[in-house]
Design a protein around this motif. Structure first.
Motif, PDB file in Angstrom:
ATOM      1  N   LEU A 236       0.828  -1.206   0.000  1.00  0.00           N
ATOM      2  CA  LEU A 236       0.000   0.000   0.000  1.00  0.00           C
ATOM      3  C   LEU A 236       0.864   1.258   0.000  1.00  0.00           C
ATOM      4  N   PHE A 237       1.881   1.289   0.854  1.00  0.00           N
ATOM      5  CA  PHE A 237       2.789   2.445   0.868  1.00  0.00           C
ATOM      6  C   PHE A 237       3.602   2.509  -0.421  1.00  0.00           C
ATOM      7  N   ARG A 238       4.130   1.383  -0.846  1.00  0.00           N
ATOM      8  CA  ARG A 238       5.002   1.333  -2.035  1.00  0.00           C
ATOM      9  C   ARG A 238       4.285   1.828  -3.281  1.00  0.00           C
ATOM     10  N   ASP A 239       3.020   1.435  -3.439  1.00  0.00           N
ATOM     11  CA  ASP A 239       2.293   1.725  -4.673  1.00  0.00           C
ATOM     12  C   ASP A 239       1.371   2.940  -4.569  1.00  0.00           C
ATOM     13  N   GLY A 240       1.494   3.682  -3.487  1.00  0.00           N
ATOM     14  CA  GLY A 240       0.693   4.889  -3.356  1.00  0.00           C
ATOM     15  C   GLY A 240      -0.792   4.623  -3.188  1.00  0.00           C
ATOM     16  N   LEU A 241      -1.117   3.521  -2.552  1.00  0.00           N
ATOM     17  CA  LEU A 241      -2.514   3.159  -2.342  1.00  0.00           C
ATOM     18  C   LEU A 241      -3.019   3.567  -0.957  1.00  0.00           C
ATOM     19  N   VAL A 242      -2.254   4.390  -0.259  1.00  0.00           N
ATOM     20  CA  VAL A 242      -2.678   4.911   1.038  1.00  0.00           C
ATOM     21  C   VAL A 242      -3.350   6.269   0.841  1.00  0.00           C
ATOM     22  N   ASN A 243      -4.154   6.644   1.824  1.00  0.00           N
ATOM     23  CA  ASN A 243      -4.838   7.932   1.789  1.00  0.00           C
ATOM     24  C   ASN A 243      -4.068   8.885   2.693  1.00  0.00           C
ATOM     25  N   GLU A 244      -3.208   9.677   2.095  1.00  0.00           N
ATOM     26  CA  GLU A 244      -2.313  10.545   2.861  1.00  0.00           C
ATOM     27  C   GLU A 244      -3.085  11.550   3.710  1.00  0.00           C
ATOM     28  N   ALA A 245      -4.132  12.120   3.158  1.00  0.00           N
ATOM     29  CA  ALA A 245      -4.903  13.120   3.907  1.00  0.00           C
ATOM     30  C   ALA A 245      -5.581  12.475   5.115  1.00  0.00           C
ATOM     31  N   PHE A 246      -6.123  11.275   4.929  1.00  0.00           N
ATOM     32  CA  PHE A 246      -6.767  10.576   6.045  1.00  0.00           C
ATOM     33  C   PHE A 246      -5.746  10.275   7.134  1.00  0.00           C
ATOM     34  N   MET A 247      -4.600   9.746   6.757  1.00  0.00           N
ATOM     35  CA  MET A 247      -3.583   9.411   7.762  1.00  0.00           C
ATOM     36  C   MET A 247      -3.147  10.648   8.523  1.00  0.00           C
ATOM     37  N   GLN A 248      -2.997  11.746   7.813  1.00  0.00           N
ATOM     38  CA  GLN A 248      -2.554  12.978   8.462  1.00  0.00           C
ATOM     39  C   GLN A 248      -3.572  13.466   9.484  1.00  0.00           C
ATOM     40  N   GLN A 249      -4.856  13.326   9.182  1.00  0.00           N
ATOM     41  CA  GLN A 249      -5.900  13.842  10.053  1.00  0.00           C
ATOM     42  C   GLN A 249      -6.273  12.894  11.186  1.00  0.00           C
ATOM     43  N   TYR A 250      -6.267  11.591  10.892  1.00  0.00           N
ATOM     44  CA  TYR A 250      -6.875  10.657  11.840  1.00  0.00           C
ATOM     45  C   TYR A 250      -5.925   9.658  12.497  1.00  0.00           C
ATOM     46  N   THR A 251      -4.680   9.590  12.062  1.00  0.00           N
ATOM     47  CA  THR A 251      -3.811   8.541  12.599  1.00  0.00           C
ATOM     48  C   THR A 251      -2.591   9.107  13.305  1.00  0.00           C
ATOM     49  N   LEU A 252      -1.987   8.248  14.107  1.00  0.00           N
ATOM     50  CA  LEU A 252      -0.734   8.563  14.786  1.00  0.00           C
ATOM     51  C   LEU A 252       0.288   7.503  14.397  1.00  0.00           C
ATOM     52  N   GLY A 253       1.452   7.937  13.904  1.00  0.00           N
ATOM     53  CA  GLY A 253       2.541   7.005  13.643  1.00  0.00           C
ATOM     54  C   GLY A 253       2.655   6.510  12.213  1.00  0.00           C
ATOM     55  N   HIS A 254       1.964   7.158  11.268  1.00  0.00           N
ATOM     56  CA  HIS A 254       2.010   6.643   9.897  1.00  0.00           C
ATOM     57  C   HIS A 254       3.386   6.795   9.256  1.00  0.00           C
ATOM     58  N   GLU A 255       4.130   7.807   9.623  1.00  0.00           N
ATOM     59  CA  GLU A 255       5.467   7.960   9.040  1.00  0.00           C
ATOM     60  C   GLU A 255       6.417   6.890   9.577  1.00  0.00           C
ATOM     61  N   GLU A 256       6.327   6.613  10.873  1.00  0.00           N
ATOM     62  CA  GLU A 256       7.139   5.536  11.452  1.00  0.00           C
ATOM     63  C   GLU A 256       6.755   4.190  10.829  1.00  0.00           C
ATOM     64  N   LEU A 257       5.464   3.994  10.612  1.00  0.00           N
ATOM     65  CA  LEU A 257       5.007   2.738  10.021  1.00  0.00           C
ATOM     66  C   LEU A 257       5.479   2.615   8.574  1.00  0.00           C
ATOM     67  N   ARG A 258       5.449   3.697   7.836  1.00  0.00           N
ATOM     68  CA  ARG A 258       5.887   3.696   6.440  1.00  0.00           C
ATOM     69  C   ARG A 258       7.320   3.164   6.327  1.00  0.00           C
ATOM     70  N   GLU A 259       8.170   3.583   7.243  1.00  0.00           N
ATOM     71  CA  GLU A 259       9.567   3.122   7.232  1.00  0.00           C
ATOM     72  C   GLU A 259       9.666   1.686   7.729  1.00  0.00           C
ATOM     73  N   THR A 315      -6.240  -4.509  12.168  1.00  0.00           N
ATOM     74  CA  THR A 315      -7.059  -3.333  12.511  1.00  0.00           C
ATOM     75  C   THR A 315      -6.449  -2.049  11.962  1.00  0.00           C
ATOM     76  N   CYS A 316      -5.132  -2.024  11.799  1.00  0.00           N
ATOM     77  CA  CYS A 316      -4.464  -0.822  11.277  1.00  0.00           C
ATOM     78  C   CYS A 316      -4.763  -0.575   9.799  1.00  0.00           C
ATOM     79  N   LEU A 317      -5.117  -1.612   9.046  1.00  0.00           N
ATOM     80  CA  LEU A 317      -5.205  -1.483   7.587  1.00  0.00           C
ATOM     81  C   LEU A 317      -6.167  -0.390   7.114  1.00  0.00           C
ATOM     82  N   PRO A 318      -7.414  -0.324   7.607  1.00  0.00           N
ATOM     83  CA  PRO A 318      -8.283   0.755   7.114  1.00  0.00           C
ATOM     84  C   PRO A 318      -7.825   2.143   7.553  1.00  0.00           C
ATOM     85  N   GLY A 319      -6.914   2.203   8.519  1.00  0.00           N
ATOM     86  CA  GLY A 319      -6.336   3.479   8.902  1.00  0.00           C
ATOM     87  C   GLY A 319      -5.346   4.000   7.870  1.00  0.00           C
ATOM     88  N   LEU A 320      -4.855   3.126   7.008  1.00  0.00           N
ATOM     89  CA  LEU A 320      -3.953   3.546   5.934  1.00  0.00           C
ATOM     90  C   LEU A 320      -4.729   3.978   4.698  1.00  0.00           C
TER      91      LEU A 320
END
Length: 688
Positions: A236-259, A315-320
């Motif tokens: 999902l991260f590799r192919d740009g299938l994540v929702n960046e705006a959603f992660m920015q607004q609603y999640t914690l730790g998406h940048e750490e998870l991306r790495e 459970t984390c998947l729909p958060g991405l």
């Protein structure tokens, strides 16, 4: 209803099942002759499973216990004499008073679970009694605690997508759940979505009835679900299938998870799970490109050493992807948080003289009964059959055999556990009681009022523990409340806004009342996590010494595609999920259900069978250091090589060792101190 000889009367299915169906009971000459679904129930709509359809056979079973019994023979021999209720109550109270005086009240332990899902029956007067007694506390973690903690570590609350909305999903992933057998109305909803073009994907270790129903079944090695979930994140991260705006607004730790997920390549995940890399790529693309994808997280995958992390990772998947924002999207594990009632008013923990009493994990009842320091001297079992359902059965049996252990069992039948009791008390069926039922899936509260009189001299849990409480001399008011008073107290819970407007009078008028789902509209804005966001990175996990990000941790007992079993003393993984016609050990003694299931089988892959000269239909012994299990082999390719499967929890019978849990460990899971039934290794040989 109880006094009317003929007619059709509303009822509720009491089984430990998400659907909590509305029923109609048909009576003739005062006896239930038919159990049907109630078409007026908004979710279950008149459809019921074969288990509850045959419930009348269980209610009127010829082997039902109808009066109190006292043991007169050796423990386990099931030799009893009939006694009166006065004698039974006198003996129990005198023994409990003596044990409390000589060994302390914590020498007495209640052991119960949800054999009957009525709130009053399992979370009410019984809790008051053991609180007032000052007994040891029981941690009820045999079923869903690992998964619940995994879910809450991400979302903070045991509530997800409303079931009815899933008809709008275009991709439905059933992960580790045999919903054809255990959640049939979710299947109905999925079929409606399917007619609109949705695809159903089932991920499991065994191609059970749900796997056969799916559009695409994906088998994997047991306990590798986390690796697959994190591998999907990688793509999902590799192919740009994540929702960046959603992660920015609603999640914690998406940048750490991306790495973090960069190491979980499809090739690595394939080597762990046994799923071809191309299928992992296809699954991730299907999920990431879906308009509204829903994940139904089942019960099975949490019963591993790493079960909490597995549920957390999924459970984390729909958060991405942001599927939470799409109608029908998101995920569901347990929706019981929506209907949580006033437990303080029900259980009355204020009655307890020792608030810091020890807590004993029900998964470790065998270990607990072997303790010599502060030993358990009294045991009260109800709504459960630990000799069948608890892990490490041989150790459990040894504990129940103790002559110095005073054991009381309250049940409808002479179960494997009741055979070891000193006093056996007859229990009512749910159709003979007043109780209130909540679903841990749909959003309706239901009222059950008695449809038939109590059979024989049987008593409900409320009656029984009220009687014992008064006989012990406990607080009179707490043990004299009526069922209706208790229901009103349970529903009076301002801390839960979803209960707004749900009242006893409303239930009496309508039988089922929908929760006030108004707060659901702002679900993502009011998550009760520490950050108020979807926590992809969990500081609470980190504080507990666990990985703060979704991380695959191999099983303590078990294998994966890299750590193979070949060459080990016990090279096969043993999985013992439910079968279609039992519910845990319930119905295992009903002839019609026995006939439908025929007998327990061990499903073994053709490759594993050939290595052991096993042919279909042969008797085999499944064994490890904990015990043995004797069954007939069924050679099938419904799972990957290296895994054997035996469905259903059967009572001991015909002189054979047929308790599957003789093989399972009482180790606890990574989160929630849950059971690890499925992290079990065995060997199989021809039975001699």
């Amino acid at each position: 209803m109880i006094h009317e000889e003929n007619g059709v009367f509303p009822a509720v299915c009491p089984l430990d099942c998400p659907d909590t169906c509305g029923l109609l009971l048909h009576k003739e000459n005062g006896k239930i002759v038919k159990v049907a679904g109630n078409p007026e129930h908004p979710v279950t709509q008149g459809a019921i499973c074969n288990k509850v359809r045959n419930m009348a056979e269980r209610v009127y079973h010829s082997e039902r216990i109808l009066y109190p019994l006292r043991r007169t023979g050796p423990k386990g021999a099931a030799i009893f004499e009939r006694i009166s209720w006065d004698e039974a109550v006198s003996e129990i109270t005198e023994r409990f008073k003596t044990l409390s005086k000589e060994y302390g009240s914590e020498s007495i332990l209640p052991y119960s679970f949800y054999g009957n899902m009525g709130v009053l029956g399992v979370d009410g007067m019984d809790r008051r009694f053991f609180n007032a007694l000052g007994s040891s506390k029981l941690k009820q973690s045999i079923c869903n605690s690992a998964g619940n903690e995994g879910w809450k570590s991400v979302m903070g609350f045991n509530g997800g997508t409303i079931p009815e909305e899933t008809v709008h999903a275009d991709v439905i992933i059933v992960w580790g759940g045999n919903i054809v057998s255990t959640n049939m109305h979710q299947v109905v909803l999925a079929e409606k979505a399917r007619k609109n073009g949705a695809k159903v994907v089932v991920i499991d270790v065994h191609r059970n009835q749900t796997g056969q129903w799916a559009d695409w079944f994906i088998p994997l090695h047991p306990g590798t679900d986390t690796a697959l979930a994190v591998g999907i994140m990688h793509i999902l991260f590799r192919d740009g299938l994540v929702n960046e705006a959603f992660m920015q607004q609603y999640t914690l730790g998406h940048e750490e998870l991306r790495e973090h997920v960069k190491g979980y390549t499809p090739e690595y995940v394939s080597s762990v799970t046994g799923i071809p890399a191309s299928d992992i790529e296809r699954l991730a693309a299907m999920y990431g490109q879906a308009e509204a994808a829903h994940i139904h997280i089942g019960n099975g995958l949490q019963h591993h050493d790493n079960g909490g992390m597995a549920v957390r990772s999924i459970t984390c998947l729909p958060g991405l992807t942001g599927h939470w924002l799409k109608q029908g999207g998101g995920a569901t594990k347990m929706n019981g948080g929506y209907s949580s009632m006033n437990s303080d008013a029900l259980e009355r923990s204020d009655l307890r003289p020792n608030p810091e009493a020890r807590r004993i994990n029900m998964n470790r009842i065998g270990e607990a009964l072997a303790m010599t320091d502060k030993p358990i001297k009294g045991l009260f079992v109800y709504c459960s059959n630990p000799l069948v359902v608890a892990p490490d059965t041989e150790r459990v049996r040894a504990g129940f055999e103790r002559e110095d252990l005073f054991t009381v069992v309250h049940d409808l039948f002479m179960t494997d556990t009741a055979k070891y009791a000193d006093i056996v008390l007859p229990a009512t069926s749910s159709f003979e009681n007043t109780d209130v039922f909540a679903s841990y899936w749909h959003q309706y509260i239901q009222l059950q009022e008695p449809v038939i009189p109590a059979q024989g001299e049987s008593k409900s849990n409320v009656e029984l523990f009220s009687l014992l409480g008064r006989a012990m001399g406990f607080n009179e008011a707490a043990f004299s409340e009526s069922e209706e008073d208790m229901i009103a107290r349970a529903l009076d819970h301002p801390d839960n806004p979803y209960l707004n407007g749900v009242t006893l009078s409303g239930l009496k008028e309508h039988r089922h009342v929908k929760l006030d789902m108004t707060p659901y509209a702002s679900y993502l804005n009011n998550l009760p996590t520490a950050s108020g966001r979807i926590e992809l990175y969990s500081t609470a996990m980190e504080t507990a010494g666990l990985p703060p990000l979704p991380t695959y941790v191999p099983l303590k007992e078990g294998y994966d595609g890299i750590r193979r079993g070949r060459g080990h003393k016990y090279p096969l993984m043993f999985i013992s999920p439910p079968n279609h016609n039992f519910l845990n050990s319930t119905f295992a003694n009903v002839p019609k259900h026995q006939k439908l299931e025929k007998e327990p089988f061990l499903q073994i892959h053709p490759e594993d069978a050939a290595e052991r000269d096993i042919e279909d239909g042969m008797w085999v012994t499944v064994y490890n250091d904990r015990g043995t299990y004797e069954v007939r082999a069924k050679v099938t390719d419904k799972m990957l090589p290296g895994t054997v499967v035996s469905q259903g929890l059967w009572w001991e019978g015909e002189g054979r060792k047929q308790r599957a849990n003789a093989l399972t460990s009482d180790r606890l899971s990574d989160l929630g101190e849950g059971a690890t039934f499925f992290s079990t290794v065995v060997e199989v040989k021809l039975h001699i």
